[in-house]
Write a protein that holds these residues in place. Structure first.
Motif, mmCIF file in Angstrom:
data_model
loop_
_atom_site.group_PDB
_atom_site.id
_atom_site.type_symbol
_atom_site.label_atom_id
_atom_site.label_comp_id
_atom_site.label_asym_id
_atom_site.label_seq_id
_atom_site.Cartn_x
_atom_site.Cartn_y
_atom_site.Cartn_z
ATOM 1 N N LEU A 1 46.082 21.674 38.168
ATOM 2 C CA LEU A 1 45.297 21.344 39.358
ATOM 3 C C LEU A 1 46.006 21.791 40.629
ATOM 4 C CD1 LEU A 1 43.780 17.801 38.880
ATOM 5 C CD2 LEU A 1 42.593 19.900 39.475
ATOM 6 N N ALA A 2 47.329 21.565 40.632
ATOM 7 C CA ALA A 2 48.100 21.881 41.835
ATOM 8 C C ALA A 2 48.252 23.377 42.041
ATOM 9 C CB ALA A 2 49.475 21.235 41.746
ATOM 10 N N SER A 3 48.055 24.163 40.972
ATOM 11 C CA SER A 3 48.274 25.600 41.114
ATOM 12 C C SER A 3 46.979 26.406 41.009
ATOM 13 C CB SER A 3 49.265 26.081 40.043
ATOM 14 O OG SER A 3 48.713 25.848 38.780
ATOM 15 N N GLU A 4 45.865 25.698 40.828
ATOM 16 C CA GLU A 4 44.611 26.415 40.593
ATOM 17 C C GLU A 4 43.689 26.368 41.814
ATOM 18 O OE1 GLU A 4 42.769 26.081 36.446
ATOM 19 O OE2 GLU A 4 41.295 25.130 37.742
ATOM 20 N N ASP A 5 42.997 27.469 42.025
ATOM 21 C CA ASP A 5 41.988 27.491 43.078
ATOM 22 C C ASP A 5 40.697 26.897 42.499
ATOM 23 O OD1 ASP A 5 40.587 28.347 45.507
ATOM 24 O OD2 ASP A 5 39.633 29.804 44.177
ATOM 25 N N ALA A 6 40.194 25.850 43.151
ATOM 26 C CA ALA A 6 39.076 25.098 42.576
ATOM 27 C C ALA A 6 37.813 25.949 42.426
ATOM 28 C CB ALA A 6 38.785 23.891 43.451
ATOM 29 N N LEU A 7 37.558 26.853 43.343
ATOM 30 C CA LEU A 7 36.310 27.621 43.287
ATOM 31 C C LEU A 7 36.321 28.683 42.186
ATOM 32 C CD1 LEU A 7 33.533 28.348 44.570
ATOM 33 C CD2 LEU A 7 34.749 29.986 46.006
ATOM 34 N N THR A 8 37.410 29.439 42.093
ATOM 35 C CA THR A 8 37.418 30.596 41.190
ATOM 36 C C THR A 8 38.206 30.368 39.906
ATOM 37 O OG1 THR A 8 39.395 31.413 42.284
ATOM 38 C CG2 THR A 8 37.286 32.177 43.145
ATOM 39 N N GLY A 9 39.054 29.358 39.890
ATOM 40 C CA GLY A 9 39.902 29.133 38.705
ATOM 41 C C GLY A 9 41.115 30.042 38.708
ATOM 42 N N LEU A 10 41.232 30.894 39.725
ATOM 43 C CA LEU A 10 42.424 31.750 39.825
ATOM 44 C C LEU A 10 43.579 30.896 40.350
ATOM 45 C CD1 LEU A 10 40.924 34.914 41.624
ATOM 46 C CD2 LEU A 10 41.274 34.574 39.170
ATOM 47 N N CYS A 11 44.767 31.508 40.450
ATOM 48 C CA CYS A 11 45.889 30.772 41.038
ATOM 49 C C CYS A 11 45.598 30.569 42.530
ATOM 50 C CB CYS A 11 47.181 31.555 40.878
ATOM 51 S SG CYS A 11 47.522 31.923 39.156
ATOM 52 N N ASN A 12 46.173 29.508 43.079
ATOM 53 C CA ASN A 12 45.919 29.256 44.507
ATOM 54 C C ASN A 12 47.063 29.800 45.389
ATOM 55 O OD1 ASN A 12 47.942 27.426 44.168
ATOM 56 N ND2 ASN A 12 46.629 25.628 44.217
ATOM 57 N N ARG A 13 46.932 29.606 46.643
ATOM 58 C CA ARG A 13 47.899 30.141 47.612
ATOM 59 C C ARG A 13 49.301 29.574 47.347
ATOM 60 N NH1 ARG A 13 48.111 33.623 52.347
ATOM 61 N NH2 ARG A 13 50.355 33.703 52.452
ATOM 62 N N ILE B 1 25.735 31.032 47.713
ATOM 63 C CA ILE B 1 25.675 32.317 47.018
ATOM 64 C C ILE B 1 26.956 33.109 47.305
ATOM 65 C CG2 ILE B 1 24.439 34.537 46.992
ATOM 66 C CD1 ILE B 1 21.907 32.962 46.734
ATOM 67 N N GLY B 2 27.452 32.963 48.535
ATOM 68 C CA GLY B 2 28.737 33.585 48.871
ATOM 69 C C GLY B 2 29.814 33.118 47.895
ATOM 70 N N ASP B 3 29.812 31.818 47.613
ATOM 71 C CA ASP B 3 30.789 31.269 46.645
ATOM 72 C C ASP B 3 30.631 31.922 45.271
ATOM 73 O OD1 ASP B 3 31.814 29.617 48.521
ATOM 74 O OD2 ASP B 3 31.009 27.748 47.681
ATOM 75 N N ALA B 4 29.379 32.037 44.848
ATOM 76 C CA ALA B 4 29.131 32.615 43.519
ATOM 77 C C ALA B 4 29.593 34.066 43.468
ATOM 78 C CB ALA B 4 27.646 32.519 43.185
ATOM 79 N N VAL B 5 29.453 34.779 44.591
ATOM 80 C CA VAL B 5 29.923 36.168 44.642
ATOM 81 C C VAL B 5 31.442 36.201 44.458
ATOM 82 C CG1 VAL B 5 30.213 38.149 46.202
ATOM 83 C CG2 VAL B 5 27.987 37.022 46.036
ATOM 84 N N LEU B 6 32.115 35.278 45.133
ATOM 85 C CA LEU B 6 33.585 35.214 44.993
ATOM 86 C C LEU B 6 33.968 34.967 43.530
ATOM 87 C CD1 LEU B 6 34.577 33.101 48.148
ATOM 88 C CD2 LEU B 6 34.782 35.574 47.840
ATOM 89 N N GLN B 7 33.181 34.135 42.858
ATOM 90 C CA GLN B 7 33.464 33.841 41.449
ATOM 91 C C GLN B 7 33.262 35.081 40.578
ATOM 92 O OE1 GLN B 7 30.755 30.552 41.146
ATOM 93 N NE2 GLN B 7 32.403 29.021 41.309
ATOM 94 N N HIS B 8 32.189 35.848 40.851
ATOM 95 C CA HIS B 8 31.938 37.074 40.089
ATOM 96 C C HIS B 8 33.081 38.066 40.248
ATOM 97 C CE1 HIS B 8 27.763 35.930 39.250
ATOM 98 N NE2 HIS B 8 27.807 36.921 38.364
ATOM 99 N N ILE B 9 33.500 38.230 41.493
ATOM 100 C CA ILE B 9 34.587 39.178 41.772
ATOM 101 C C ILE B 9 35.861 38.734 41.028
ATOM 102 C CG2 ILE B 9 36.121 40.069 43.587
ATOM 103 C CD1 ILE B 9 33.648 39.909 45.472
ATOM 104 N N SER B 10 36.126 37.456 41.068
ATOM 105 C CA SER B 10 37.320 36.926 40.391
ATOM 106 C C SER B 10 37.286 37.261 38.905
ATOM 107 C CB SER B 10 37.393 35.404 40.547
ATOM 108 O OG SER B 10 37.393 35.073 41.900
ATOM 109 N N THR B 11 36.127 37.072 38.298
ATOM 110 C CA THR B 11 36.007 37.333 36.861
ATOM 111 C C THR B 11 36.253 38.809 36.566
ATOM 112 O OG1 THR B 11 34.373 35.598 36.788
ATOM 113 C CG2 THR B 11 34.468 37.031 34.866
ATOM 114 N N ILE B 12 35.674 39.679 37.362
ATOM 115 C CA ILE B 12 35.862 41.123 37.137
ATOM 116 C C ILE B 12 37.349 41.459 37.208
ATOM 117 C CG2 ILE B 12 35.454 43.432 38.105
ATOM 118 C CD1 ILE B 12 32.678 42.445 39.033
ATOM 119 N N VAL B 13 38.014 40.970 38.246
ATOM 120 C CA VAL B 13 39.433 41.314 38.426
ATOM 121 C C VAL B 13 40.275 40.732 37.289
ATOM 122 C CG1 VAL B 13 41.427 41.108 39.963
ATOM 123 C CG2 VAL B 13 39.151 41.461 40.929
#
Ligand SMILES: Nc1nc2c(ncn2[C@@H]2O[C@H](COP(=O)(O)OP(=O)(O)OP(=O)(O)O)[C@@H](O)[C@H]2O)c(=O)[nH]1
Length: 377
Positions: A204-216, A258-270
């Motif tokens: 939780l402390a290391s994850e970005d809540a929106l994308t599931g990627l690592c956080n800052r 929808i902006g959020d969902a776009v960020l999620q799509h991009i995250s998945t691709i990367v």
């Protein structure tokens, strides 16, 4: 009792003791639990083992005698002297573990007076056994005076008491180690629950809540570690910063959700395009980073270009809208760990800014930015 008899009593040790007792004075010994199981048996007389216990009629009397003597002890007698149904004398002493009667210690198969030959002769006939071997076995039966038996009993009562005390000590030890085992198991369970909770917390402390990627936070920590590693082993480290092009327009056109969902799509691709060792993080609103440890820039140029193309060529479908976005990428190498975190970040950021200035939807390395700048100047 919860524990097996053999767990509480050291049968091999006690057998040794009983064998020496038999060798010293010729008396037999037997240790029987209350179910009648014989755990120790030393010096038994042939008249018992070869005749009385084998012959059906006399064996039934043995059982009757054993039961009678055990019942007397169950009533709390200190010891019991018993004329067995086959004409010999038996003596039994109870063994207590704590205040629980758990076993009986026997001696016996002797006589108080020289054998009455006519009685045993008659018994042999009644049992239908061969007279001569039976009478020979009878000759081996020892004769003890009551005084001798009293002395033997003093010893046996003390021995039975010691056996009981040893059993109690062993039982206490078994209970203690079981309590310890239960406690350890509970502790182990708690530790593993805590470990799971800690892992969840760390995630939780290391994850970005929106994308599931690592956080800052995780990115900052990893960047300093990787810089140190690169410095120590003189490895190259590449930092890539990328940012969605004109993301404000997406938000303004389709809404923030929808902006959020776009960020999620991009995250998945990367994420799907990278190795496990590469760390991809969301470090700001529409800003991301990728750390490539032990990597030279020329090794990832093609990879980043293909990610850039994949994002631009993907038609993202959300809530019936078909959206196309692109990203700009800026990269910088740590030059064998010689740059500080701040310098590396600045270079990657300048490269990203360069990619934006050059028209967006492209990858730019800090070194080519320098060439562009020098060409322009
Ligand atoms: N949907 C969404 N939008 C965000 C989030 N965080 C920041 N933003 C928006 O992302 C936009 C980022 O815009 P900028 O990076 O300034 O500019 P841009 O429109 O992307 O244009 P360029 O970066 O110059 O290509 C702003 O409108 C922010 O409000 C978020 O978590 N979700």
């Amino acid at each position: 009792m919860k524990y097996a008899f053999t767990e509480i009593f050291d049968i091999p040790k006690l057998t040794e003791l009983c064998e020496s007792f038999t060798r010293i004075n010729g008396t037999v010994t037997a240790l029987l639990d209350l179910d009648g199981n014989v755990h120790i048996k030393t010096g038994w007389q042939p008249i018992c083992t070869q005749f009385h216990r084998l012959n059906e009629k006399s064996a039934a009397r043995c059982l009757e005698s054993d039961t009678a003597i055990a019942n007397k002890l169950a009533q709390g007698e200190k010891y019991n002297v018993y004329q067995c149904k086959n004409g010999l004398v038996d003596v039994a002493v109870p063994i207590y573990v704590g205040n629980q009667h758990v076993a009986n210690f026997f001696t016996g198969q002797f006589l108080f007076q020289p054998a009455d030959h006519s009685y045993f002769h008659q018994q042999a006939k009644e049992l239908g056994v061969e007279i001569i071997p039976y009478m020979d076995a009878l000759k081996k039966v020892p004769v003890f005076s009551e005084d001798e038996i009293k002395r033997i009993m003093t010893f046996l009562v003390a021995l039975a008491q010691t056996i009981g005390e040893m059993g109690k000590a062993r039982l206490d030890l078994l209970r203690l180690s079981e309590a310890e085992r239960v406690q350890n198991a509970a502790l182990k369970r708690k530790t593993s629950e805590l470990k799971v909770a800690k892992q969840a917390l760390e995630k939780l402390a290391s994850e970005d809540a929106l994308t599931g990627l690592c956080n800052r936070r995780y990115f900052d920590k990893t960047l300093s570690q990787e810089i140190l590693r690169a410095r120590r082993y003189q490895h190259s480290l590449v930092l890539c910063l990328f940012d969605v092009d004109k993301f404000k327009v997406i938000n303004d056109t389709y809404g923030h959700g929808i902006g959020d969902a776009v960020l999620q799509h991009i995250s998945t691709i990367v994420l799907n395009s990278l190795r496990k060792t590469d760390t991809v993080s969301r470090i700001g609103g529409d800003e991301f980073s990728i750390l490539f440890p032990e990597t030279e820039n020329e090794h990832i140029e093609a990879l980043l270009q293909s990610i850039c193309n994949k994002i631009a060529n993907t038609q993202i479908e959300i809530n019936g809208y078909q959206i196309r976005v692109s990203c700009s990428f800026g990269t910088a190498s740590s030059e064998g760990g010689n740059l500080s975190e701040r310098e590396l970040m600045e270079r990657a950021d300048r490269a990203l800014y360069g990619a934006k200035s050059e028209g967006r939807n492209q990858v730019m390395h800090f070194s080519s930015l320098l060439q562009t700048t020098s060409l322009l100047s």
